[in-house]
Scaffold this motif. Sequence first.
Motif, PDB file in Angstrom:
ATOM      1  N   LEU A   1       0.840  -1.215   0.000  1.00 22.37           N
ATOM      2  CA  LEU A   1       0.000   0.000   0.000  1.00 22.37           C
ATOM      3  C   LEU A   1       0.869   1.256   0.000  1.00 22.37           C
ATOM      4  N   ILE A   2       1.956   1.223   0.805  1.00 17.89           N
ATOM      5  CA  ILE A   2       2.856   2.384   0.828  1.00 17.89           C
ATOM      6  C   ILE A   2       3.460   2.606  -0.553  1.00 17.89           C
TER       7      ILE A   2
ATOM      8  N   GLY B   1       9.205   4.243   8.704  1.00 21.46           N
ATOM      9  CA  GLY B   1      10.480   3.917   9.342  1.00 21.46           C
ATOM     10  C   GLY B   1      10.430   4.178  10.831  1.00 21.46           C
ATOM     11  N   ASP B   2       9.859   5.337  11.222  1.00 19.89           N
ATOM     12  CA  ASP B   2       9.770   5.660  12.646  1.00 19.89           C
ATOM     13  C   ASP B   2       8.894   4.665  13.393  1.00 19.89           C
ATOM     14  N   TYR B   3       7.807   4.232  12.708  1.00 17.96           N
ATOM     15  CA  TYR B   3       6.911   3.276  13.361  1.00 17.96           C
ATOM     16  C   TYR B   3       7.652   1.963  13.672  1.00 17.96           C
TER      17      TYR B   3
ATOM     18  N   ASN C   1       7.754  11.722   1.093  1.00 22.91           N
ATOM     19  CA  ASN C   1       8.917  11.570   1.983  1.00 22.91           C
ATOM     20  C   ASN C   1       8.471  11.267   3.403  1.00 22.91           C
ATOM     21  N   THR C   2       7.341  11.978   3.786  1.00 21.34           N
ATOM     22  CA  THR C   2       6.801  11.769   5.128  1.00 21.34           C
ATOM     23  C   THR C   2       6.347  10.329   5.304  1.00 21.34           C
TER      24      THR C   2
ATOM     25  N   LYS D   1      15.096   0.268   8.715  1.00 23.65           N
ATOM     26  CA  LYS D   1      16.163   0.619   7.779  1.00 23.65           C
ATOM     27  C   LYS D   1      15.653   0.611   6.337  1.00 23.65           C
ATOM     28  N   LYS D   2      14.816  -0.393   6.038  1.00 15.96           N
ATOM     29  CA  LYS D   2      14.295  -0.526   4.667  1.00 15.96           C
ATOM     30  C   LYS D   2      13.583   0.762   4.231  1.00 15.96           C
ATOM     31  N   TRP D   3      12.821   1.364   5.145  1.00 14.89           N
ATOM     32  CA  TRP D   3      12.076   2.590   4.775  1.00 14.89           C
ATOM     33  C   TRP D   3      12.928   3.836   4.938  1.00 14.89           C
ATOM     34  N   TYR D   4      13.831   3.832   5.935  1.00 16.27           N
ATOM     35  CA  TYR D   4      14.740   4.973   6.069  1.00 16.27           C
ATOM     36  C   TYR D   4      15.631   5.098   4.834  1.00 16.27           C
TER      37      TYR D   4
END
Length: 1006
Positions: free
Chosen positions: A88-89, A110-112, A103-104, A123-126
């Motif tokens: 979905l992302i 990543g923060d979640y 970007n958000t 890391k994958k999303w960061y």
Amino acid sequence: MTGNKLIVFVSILLLNFQIIAQQSMVYTNELVDYQKALILYSDQQYRAAQTVFDKVKETTNDVQIQSDCAYYIANCAVRMGQNNADELILAFVEDYPTSPKRNTAFLDVGDYYFKNSKFSHAKKWYDKVDDKAISRSEREKFFFNYGYALFSVGDENEAKKYFSYVENSKTYGSQAKYYIGYMAYEGDDYDKANTYFEQVKDQEQYKEKLSYYQADLNFKLGKFEEAIALAKEQLPRSNAEEVSELSKIIGESYFNLEQYQEAIPYLQDYKGKNGKWNNTDYYQLGYAYYKQNDFEKAISEFNKIIGGNDSVAQNAYYHLGESYINLDQKQQALNAFRNASQMDFDLKIQEDAWLNYAKISYEIGNPYQSVPQVLTGYLENYPNTAHREEIETLLIDSYITSKNYEEALELLKGKRSFENRVAYQKVTFYRGLDLYNEGKYQEAKSMFESSIKEAKVPEFTTRATYWNAEVDYLLGNYNEALIGLKQFQQQSQTMDLPEGNNIDYNLAYVYFKLKNYEKASEHFQNFIASAKDDDLRVNDAYLRLGDGYFVSSNYNQAINAYEQAIAINRIESDYPAFQKAMSYGYIGESSKKIEALNSFIADYPKSAFQDDAIYELGNSYIKSNQVSKAMTTYDKLISEYKNSVFVPKALLRQGLTYYNANDNQKALSKFKTVAKQYPNTEEANQAVATVRLIYIDLGRVDEYATWVKTLDYINVTDAELDDTTYLAAEKQYLDNNTNKAIKQFNAYLNQFPNGRNALKSHFYLAELYVKDGLTETATPHYQYVVEQSKGEFTEQAMVKLSEIYLNNSNWTEAIALLKRLESEADYPQNIIYAQSNLMNAYYQKEDYSNAELYATSVLKHSKLDNKIKSDAQIIIARSAIKTGDEAKAKNAYAKLETIASGALAAEALYYSAYFKHKEGQFEASNLVVQQLAKDFSSYKYYSAKGLVVMAKNFYALGDAFQATYILESVIDNFGEFEDVVSQAKTELHNIKTEEAKTNSSIQSDN
């Protein structure tokens, strides 16, 4: 027209207004729902929010609202852990590439994941976040989180970069410095690590952990005092695992400061990694004990180092050897020094270990290679050693003490120094003795002659001369034996040598064989005069002394000698008793002869001379004109000893007695019985000749002619030609013209296959073929002799034919013939020969009960040499092992050990060690294996098997190093013995599997 247009315009205007009003209402409703969804999202009601966002997205035409809804729908999926959250992302990013939330979205996801400690997901999303698009206030958080996520997945280089961005941050600086310091610590950059740790050491949250790390850092930086202080300070605040690690730091620091006594309690308190120590851990504690001269405890740690192959292991094995030496455990020290000498991490330790290994090998023997090889190896590796002279002296002596004479001879080849030639003379002498004891007389003679030729040491020249003469005697070279014994006798040191005690006895026997009975008697008397009363040979000397007098017709002296032999009674006294009776007859004392023979028959009912005595008694009665008693005596012989060689003689005697008494019918009956039942014998020929005379006297020559035709071995017309042809062949035989004799005997048998001399011809042919090594050709000739009626050659033929069967492993044929020999033999030595070979033949056929039965029968004979006793005991022992009767095997091997030499002695020693191991006598078992290695190293099979037992002993005694090292050495050095290597591999696997439970340095063979 105008009015109509106006009406239409107003209508259109009203319609548009209505449409606009409707759209405004819908848009208002969408905003309400969107706001409602946002509130639900803020309240973390993600499922409800996702439902509303999904509804708004489906109903709105506003691209911005659709984009925002897609963003929140995906975000809710992430927070609820839905399987399609990532999809979905990514769909959101792909569908709305210009969305300001792109970007958000990456950052939020990543923060979640970061918040939930799923750092690899974070890391994958960061990785997708554009840090330049993040606000300054959020950027430090992102750098720290991203750095930590990278650190958590092992990407330390990237992690350092992001941590360095925030190392001066008020919020994240301390944490970043801690992790930068930790990564430097893990990467062995101790100075950098210390720098960063120093900057955060006052932070309460890191203070506890930093005490351990800084203690370890100082240890690794060689600042051992500081490491000890920091670690001791931390101990009271630490849990069990931390106490273990801190104890290790303190113990190793003291160790490196050479404060071994202080190190020991802390090294002991270390619990290892995952409950296991490694080889270095065992080495340090062992060395600390070693430096305190506590060698038993040092050994208990060093010997847990199994299979090590580095400088630590080499050092450990060397000091393990030193510890064993201090406790006088030389066998264990041998293995430890050998192991250290095979490693080249420290060349000085290697050389010193080699030296110790060589010296101990000389002292106690070496099970892996011969002692001369070890000493030679040391000199070759260290030609300039300061110990050269000492080792060369040991080397020369080791050629003798190792008893591995075959290998010693190889090593001595081409070495011409005086010391080596002395060693060569001794080695050839001792090798000759070994071969002599093994019955390899020609090879032994070659060794003795080499020793005599070297002539460096008079003692060994003299002893070799004696034993060379002994070999000549056994080979039938009696003249050469006499010369050798005379040369031995003329040497000045003869009587100081062990062989000197035998000289008269041996000379007497040589003269006896040369039929010089006068000289034989002289030396037998000399021997008797000087021998000890308990010497069994005194009994034998009286027997041979009597025999010498007997064949020289000195019957009174013979009687005296035989009476002495009977009085001693250490050897079967039936023979001298019989010979004494015969001697009375020769001096005309007929009544004494008859009395002595009757006494003999009564006193020795089981004697092999019973049939001889009965026959001679009958003859004596004839001479004394006691014909009735003679006939009764002959009948006793004929009925009770049907297989005796004297039966045809007795029948012939009866016939002659009847003939002399003119009782021709009874005479004819006896003579015809002899002629029919004992064809091709001298008695049969004499019987036929006498029958001829009777029929001539009776004038019934036609009856004779008819009768004699029934005898296929008699050809009346060709009798003279038969004898002439045979005698021509016999002459060649007696003159040792082998080829001519073979040719003429064959010619005789072709012409007279059933001739009167056929039996003798077959026997002599067989003897000639055996002399030429043609045993297969000899076999049918011996078989012919054996199949005929018992005669003078029957017993010899049975012995020779059985030897052929035995040598060809024809066990079934050999057993049948040997059993017949056992029952029919007239000579006691042939009975022993039959029984000893029957026990071996039955063993080869795996008939262990019969093998043991005959071995026991052999041992019942009183006059046996040790070789025959050894052969019997080994059959009993091996049969017992095969049938699982280990108690009987143990007893037999124990007896064997006292009398055996060579390979049988090695086997007996192995089983002595084996049984001691089974009884839990591990140290005693090891002593036996050491003896096996020292005295019987040339018998490698039992040396190898003994080593496996030794390994099991050491493991049972808690010495895992000795056990594994010995087993590995067996596997490496004794590959030719597959059964032994297989057993060693099994034992090694079991030990390593067990030891790997507590030692992380050991790789088990699972």
